[in-house]
Motif scaffolding. Structure first.
Motif, PDB file in Angstrom:
ATOM      1  N   PHE A   1      10.388  12.040   3.171  1.00  0.00           N
ATOM      2  CA  PHE A   1       9.443  11.139   3.824  1.00  0.00           C
ATOM      3  C   PHE A   1       9.573   9.758   3.198  1.00  0.00           C
ATOM      4  CE2 PHE A   1       5.355   8.938   3.353  1.00  0.00           C
ATOM      5  CZ  PHE A   1       5.035   8.716   4.686  1.00  0.00           C
TER       6      PHE A   1
ATOM      7  N   MET B   1       7.590   5.933   3.714  1.00  0.00           N
ATOM      8  CA  MET B   1       6.526   5.227   4.440  1.00  0.00           C
ATOM      9  C   MET B   1       7.089   4.120   5.309  1.00  0.00           C
ATOM     10  SD  MET B   1       3.167   3.495   2.778  1.00  0.00           S
ATOM     11  CE  MET B   1       2.055   4.883   2.628  1.00  0.00           C
TER      12      MET B   1
ATOM     13  N   GLY C   1      -1.405  12.198   2.605  1.00  0.00           N
ATOM     14  CA  GLY C   1      -0.242  11.859   1.791  1.00  0.00           C
ATOM     15  C   GLY C   1       0.693  10.923   2.528  1.00  0.00           C
ATOM     16  N   LYS C   2       0.883  11.205   3.798  1.00  0.00           N
ATOM     17  CA  LYS C   2       1.828  10.402   4.588  1.00  0.00           C
ATOM     18  C   LYS C   2       1.241   9.063   5.023  1.00  0.00           C
ATOM     19  CE  LYS C   2       4.735  14.101   6.362  1.00  0.00           C
ATOM     20  NZ  LYS C   2       5.173  14.883   7.524  1.00  0.00           N
TER      21      LYS C   2
ATOM     22  N   GLY D   1      -1.157   7.336   3.269  1.00  0.00           N
ATOM     23  CA  GLY D   1      -1.716   6.442   2.252  1.00  0.00           C
ATOM     24  C   GLY D   1      -1.264   6.643   0.822  1.00  0.00           C
ATOM     25  N   TRP D   2      -1.041   7.888   0.414  1.00  0.00           N
ATOM     26  CA  TRP D   2      -0.835   8.132  -1.016  1.00  0.00           C
ATOM     27  C   TRP D   2       0.601   7.969  -1.488  1.00  0.00           C
ATOM     28  CZ3 TRP D   2      -3.989  13.176  -0.236  1.00  0.00           C
ATOM     29  CH2 TRP D   2      -5.357  12.865  -0.279  1.00  0.00           C
ATOM     30  N   TYR D   3       1.546   8.296  -0.595  1.00  0.00           N
ATOM     31  CA  TYR D   3       2.938   8.333  -1.042  1.00  0.00           C
ATOM     32  C   TYR D   3       3.777   7.246  -0.387  1.00  0.00           C
ATOM     33  CZ  TYR D   3       1.589  12.926  -2.757  1.00  0.00           C
ATOM     34  OH  TYR D   3       0.947  13.938  -3.412  1.00  0.00           O
TER      35      TYR D   3
END
Lengths: 108, 108
Positions: free
Chosen positions: A106, A108, B85-86, B88-90
């Motif tokens: 993944f 972003m 996670g996808k 915001g966090w990573y």
């Protein structure tokens, strides 16, 4: 060598090395750098990911085959490092050899 | 949940989750604790090892079967965490599902 390894399509192999260090460097950092350099140039090496905090260190190296892992295990400089690991650097460790069945990435 | 997991004889399964965080907590620490708690109580869970430094975080969870990993993937609270996670966090992550073929442990 920080960061995420972009590995080829599975199957391939992973060696998960989880360790707790003893106190003090005792030549560890220099040898660790040397081992990363040597492994990275070794036949069949696909990548390496590493993280360490106060509780635990985890290094995962990726390889094309069990044969390449075995050859790296038997590398003479690596054998010296393995011995030093057991006699001074590590309080304890677990080493696991795995076959990667599937993966996803993944960004972003 | 720091420390080395004492896992049963292979074969068993490992999920290697390597990630780079975005800046700021944004509810991450609380959700991460909740996920550890939930996973630990899940059918087929065998252990978890985790380390994070400024470059990378690596969490390895161990499971008895691919079926247990699939069930955990589909857990509804976990699905919400995956989505957060996808979004915001990573910054990025890699997730690898592996079959552990052999392991060894060392204790000083």
């Amino acid at each position: 060598m920080s960061g995420i390894s972009i590995t080829p399509e599975p199957p391939y192999y992973a060696v998960i090395f989880s360790s707790q260090r003893t106190d003090g460097d005792k030549g560890y950092a220099k040898m660790a750098d040397k081992m990363v350099e040597l492994a990275s140039g070794h036949h069949g090496f696909l990548g390496m990911e590493s993280a360490r905090d106060e509780g635990l260190g985890i290094t995962v190296s990726y390889w094309d085959s069990l044969e390449s892992i075995q050859e790296w295990k038997e590398n003479s400089a690596h054998k010296i490092a393995q011995e030093k690991g057991k006699t001074g650097w590590y309080k304890n460790f677990a080493l696991r050899v795995c076959r990667v069945e599937r993966h996803s990435f993944f960004e972003m």
